[in-house]
Scaffold this motif. Structure first.
Motif, PDB file in Angstrom:
ATOM      1  N   LEU A  88      15.125  51.506  59.025  1.00 17.15           N
ATOM      2  CA  LEU A  88      15.209  50.206  59.672  1.00 17.15           C
ATOM      3  C   LEU A  88      16.663  49.761  59.619  1.00 17.15           C
ATOM      4  O   LEU A  88      17.205  49.492  58.542  1.00 17.15           O
ATOM      5  CB  LEU A  88      14.300  49.214  58.943  1.00 17.15           C
ATOM      6  N   VAL A  89      17.305  49.702  60.777  1.00 20.22           N
ATOM      7  CA  VAL A  89      18.743  49.450  60.864  1.00 20.22           C
ATOM      8  C   VAL A  89      18.974  48.029  61.353  1.00 20.22           C
ATOM      9  O   VAL A  89      18.587  47.674  62.473  1.00 20.22           O
ATOM     10  CB  VAL A  89      19.422  50.465  61.818  1.00 20.22           C
ATOM     11  N   ALA A  90      19.617  47.233  60.513  1.00 18.08           N
ATOM     12  CA  ALA A  90      19.909  45.838  60.840  1.00 18.08           C
ATOM     13  C   ALA A  90      21.424  45.637  60.877  1.00 18.08           C
ATOM     14  O   ALA A  90      22.137  46.141  60.005  1.00 18.08           O
ATOM     15  CB  ALA A  90      19.284  44.908  59.811  1.00 18.08           C
ATOM     16  N   PRO A  91      21.912  44.892  61.862  1.00 16.25           N
ATOM     17  CA  PRO A  91      23.358  44.676  61.954  1.00 16.25           C
ATOM     18  C   PRO A  91      23.902  43.761  60.859  1.00 16.25           C
ATOM     19  O   PRO A  91      25.099  43.793  60.553  1.00 16.25           O
ATOM     20  CB  PRO A  91      23.541  44.041  63.337  1.00 16.25           C
ATOM     21  N   ASP A  92      23.030  42.940  60.269  1.00 18.24           N
ATOM     22  CA  ASP A  92      23.463  42.041  59.198  1.00 18.24           C
ATOM     23  C   ASP A  92      22.290  41.801  58.249  1.00 18.24           C
ATOM     24  O   ASP A  92      21.201  42.329  58.441  1.00 18.24           O
ATOM     25  CB  ASP A  92      24.009  40.718  59.768  1.00 18.24           C
ATOM     26  N   GLU A  93      22.518  40.991  57.249  1.00 15.55           N
ATOM     27  CA  GLU A  93      21.539  40.778  56.177  1.00 15.55           C
ATOM     28  C   GLU A  93      20.347  39.911  56.576  1.00 15.55           C
ATOM     29  O   GLU A  93      19.396  39.783  55.804  1.00 15.55           O
ATOM     30  CB  GLU A  93      22.233  40.155  54.958  1.00 15.55           C
ATOM     31  N   ARG A  94      20.355  39.294  57.759  1.00 15.02           N
ATOM     32  CA  ARG A  94      19.272  38.379  58.127  1.00 15.02           C
ATOM     33  C   ARG A  94      17.898  39.044  58.098  1.00 15.02           C
ATOM     34  O   ARG A  94      16.898  38.390  57.797  1.00 15.02           O
ATOM     35  CB  ARG A  94      19.525  37.764  59.502  1.00 15.02           C
ATOM     36  N   ALA A  95      17.814  40.329  58.404  1.00 12.11           N
ATOM     37  CA  ALA A  95      16.514  41.016  58.399  1.00 12.11           C
ATOM     38  C   ALA A  95      15.887  41.025  57.016  1.00 12.11           C
ATOM     39  O   ALA A  95      14.669  41.154  56.881  1.00 12.11           O
ATOM     40  CB  ALA A  95      16.673  42.450  58.898  1.00 12.11           C
ATOM     41  N   ASP A  99      12.804  34.370  54.329  1.00  7.91           N
ATOM     42  CA  ASP A  99      12.121  33.580  55.356  1.00  7.91           C
ATOM     43  C   ASP A  99      11.985  34.316  56.689  1.00  7.91           C
ATOM     44  O   ASP A  99      11.206  33.910  57.545  1.00  7.91           O
ATOM     45  CB  ASP A  99      12.850  32.252  55.594  1.00  7.91           C
ATOM     46  N   GLN A 100      12.743  35.398  56.897  1.00  2.00           N
ATOM     47  CA  GLN A 100      12.718  36.097  58.176  1.00  2.00           C
ATOM     48  C   GLN A 100      12.186  37.526  58.089  1.00  2.00           C
ATOM     49  O   GLN A 100      11.861  38.124  59.095  1.00  2.00           O
ATOM     50  CB  GLN A 100      14.131  36.135  58.770  1.00  2.00           C
ATOM     51  N   THR A 101      12.104  38.063  56.900  1.00  2.00           N
ATOM     52  CA  THR A 101      11.719  39.457  56.750  1.00  2.00           C
ATOM     53  C   THR A 101      10.220  39.639  56.953  1.00  2.00           C
ATOM     54  O   THR A 101       9.462  38.677  57.037  1.00  2.00           O
ATOM     55  CB  THR A 101      12.162  39.994  55.371  1.00  2.00           C
ATOM     56  N   SER A 102       9.796  40.878  57.043  1.00  2.00           N
ATOM     57  CA  SER A 102       8.385  41.225  57.179  1.00  2.00           C
ATOM     58  C   SER A 102       7.939  41.997  55.943  1.00  2.00           C
ATOM     59  O   SER A 102       8.725  42.752  55.365  1.00  2.00           O
ATOM     60  CB  SER A 102       8.196  42.107  58.419  1.00  2.00           C
ATOM     61  N   THR A 103       6.689  41.838  55.584  1.00  2.00           N
ATOM     62  CA  THR A 103       6.161  42.609  54.458  1.00  2.00           C
ATOM     63  C   THR A 103       6.322  44.104  54.709  1.00  2.00           C
ATOM     64  O   THR A 103       6.579  44.882  53.789  1.00  2.00           O
ATOM     65  CB  THR A 103       4.670  42.292  54.229  1.00  2.00           C
ATOM     66  N   PHE A 104       6.193  44.503  55.979  1.00  2.00           N
ATOM     67  CA  PHE A 104       6.249  45.924  56.320  1.00  2.00           C
ATOM     68  C   PHE A 104       7.654  46.516  56.168  1.00  2.00           C
ATOM     69  O   PHE A 104       7.794  47.724  56.065  1.00  2.00           O
ATOM     70  CB  PHE A 104       5.721  46.145  57.741  1.00  2.00           C
ATOM     71  N   TYR A 105       8.668  45.667  56.165  1.00  2.00           N
ATOM     72  CA  TYR A 105      10.043  46.153  55.964  1.00  2.00           C
ATOM     73  C   TYR A 105      10.255  46.644  54.538  1.00  2.00           C
ATOM     74  O   TYR A 105      11.254  47.299  54.251  1.00  2.00           O
ATOM     75  CB  TYR A 105      11.054  45.053  56.242  1.00  2.00           C
ATOM     76  N   HIS A 106       9.338  46.328  53.648  1.00  3.86           N
ATOM     77  CA  HIS A 106       9.527  46.606  52.223  1.00  3.86           C
ATOM     78  C   HIS A 106       8.551  47.642  51.678  1.00  3.86           C
ATOM     79  O   HIS A 106       8.422  47.801  50.464  1.00  3.86           O
ATOM     80  CB  HIS A 106       9.436  45.286  51.443  1.00  3.86           C
ATOM     81  N   LEU A 107       7.887  48.358  52.573  1.00  6.46           N
ATOM     82  CA  LEU A 107       6.984  49.420  52.139  1.00  6.46           C
ATOM     83  C   LEU A 107       7.792  50.647  51.708  1.00  6.46           C
ATOM     84  O   LEU A 107       8.946  50.823  52.135  1.00  6.46           O
ATOM     85  CB  LEU A 107       6.025  49.793  53.277  1.00  6.46           C
ATOM     86  N   PRO A 108       7.217  51.516  50.894  1.00  7.79           N
ATOM     87  CA  PRO A 108       7.951  52.684  50.389  1.00  7.79           C
ATOM     88  C   PRO A 108       8.457  53.630  51.481  1.00  7.79           C
ATOM     89  O   PRO A 108       9.478  54.291  51.295  1.00  7.79           O
ATOM     90  CB  PRO A 108       6.937  53.402  49.499  1.00  7.79           C
ATOM     91  N   GLU A 109       7.759  53.688  52.627  1.00 11.06           N
ATOM     92  CA  GLU A 109       8.177  54.588  53.706  1.00 11.06           C
ATOM     93  C   GLU A 109       9.402  54.078  54.460  1.00 11.06           C
ATOM     94  O   GLU A 109      10.013  54.820  55.219  1.00 11.06           O
ATOM     95  CB  GLU A 109       7.038  54.764  54.739  1.00 11.06           C
ATOM     96  N   VAL A 110       9.735  52.817  54.255  1.00 16.57           N
ATOM     97  CA  VAL A 110      10.801  52.177  55.020  1.00 16.57           C
ATOM     98  C   VAL A 110      12.075  52.104  54.181  1.00 16.57           C
ATOM     99  O   VAL A 110      12.068  51.609  53.061  1.00 16.57           O
ATOM    100  CB  VAL A 110      10.388  50.760  55.465  1.00 16.57           C
TER     101      VAL A 110
END
Length: 129
Positions: A88-95, A99-110
């Motif tokens: 998951l490639v983000a241009p800055d830390e906002r991802a 308050d803006q992130t997703s639970t799925f961004y923090h799974l072990p596969e990601v």
């Protein structure tokens, strides 16, 4: 290594650049949606959707370039359901802001990556050789 890149049309040139850089190094892009024009009928939507779905399923890994388009998170969901590695490639830390992130961004596969497309390409080619 077979890959698919999910993103939005606004990132078309970045997707093409990442794809070309990886292909130059022997990787296989399962489907390049950037060659499509915008769909103008339901039949075209279905055809493109089938091609994109099949390409995600055929890939060894998924690269998500944020910000994404309407289908980006669906493609990510397909890859998660198959337990594929996702970058998951983000241009800055906002991802990653709580308050803006997703639970799925923090799974072990990601694996999250913050930075430029160039830095990501360098990372990928060094990380997975």
């Amino acid at each position: 290594m077979k890959f698919y890149i999910a993103s939005g049309f606004q990132n078309k040139h970045a997707v093409q650049h990442v794809s070309q850089s990886l292909k130059t190094n022997g990787w296989i892009h399962t489907y390049d949606w950037t060659k499509n024009e915008r769909a103008s009928s339901y039949d075209m939507l279905r055809e493109i959707g089938e091609l994109e779905r099949d390409a995600v399923l055929a890939a060894d890994l998924l690269i998500v370039l944020l910000p994404g388009g309407k289908g980006t998170l669906i493609e990510m969901g397909l890859a998660l359901a198959q337990r594929k590695k996702i970058y998951l490639v983000a241009p800055d830390e906002r991802a990653w802001d709580f308050d803006q992130t997703s639970t799925f961004y923090h799974l072990p596969e990601v694996e999250g990556f913050t930075g430029s497309v160039e830095d990501f390409i360098f990372y990928m080619l060094g990380d997975l050789k």
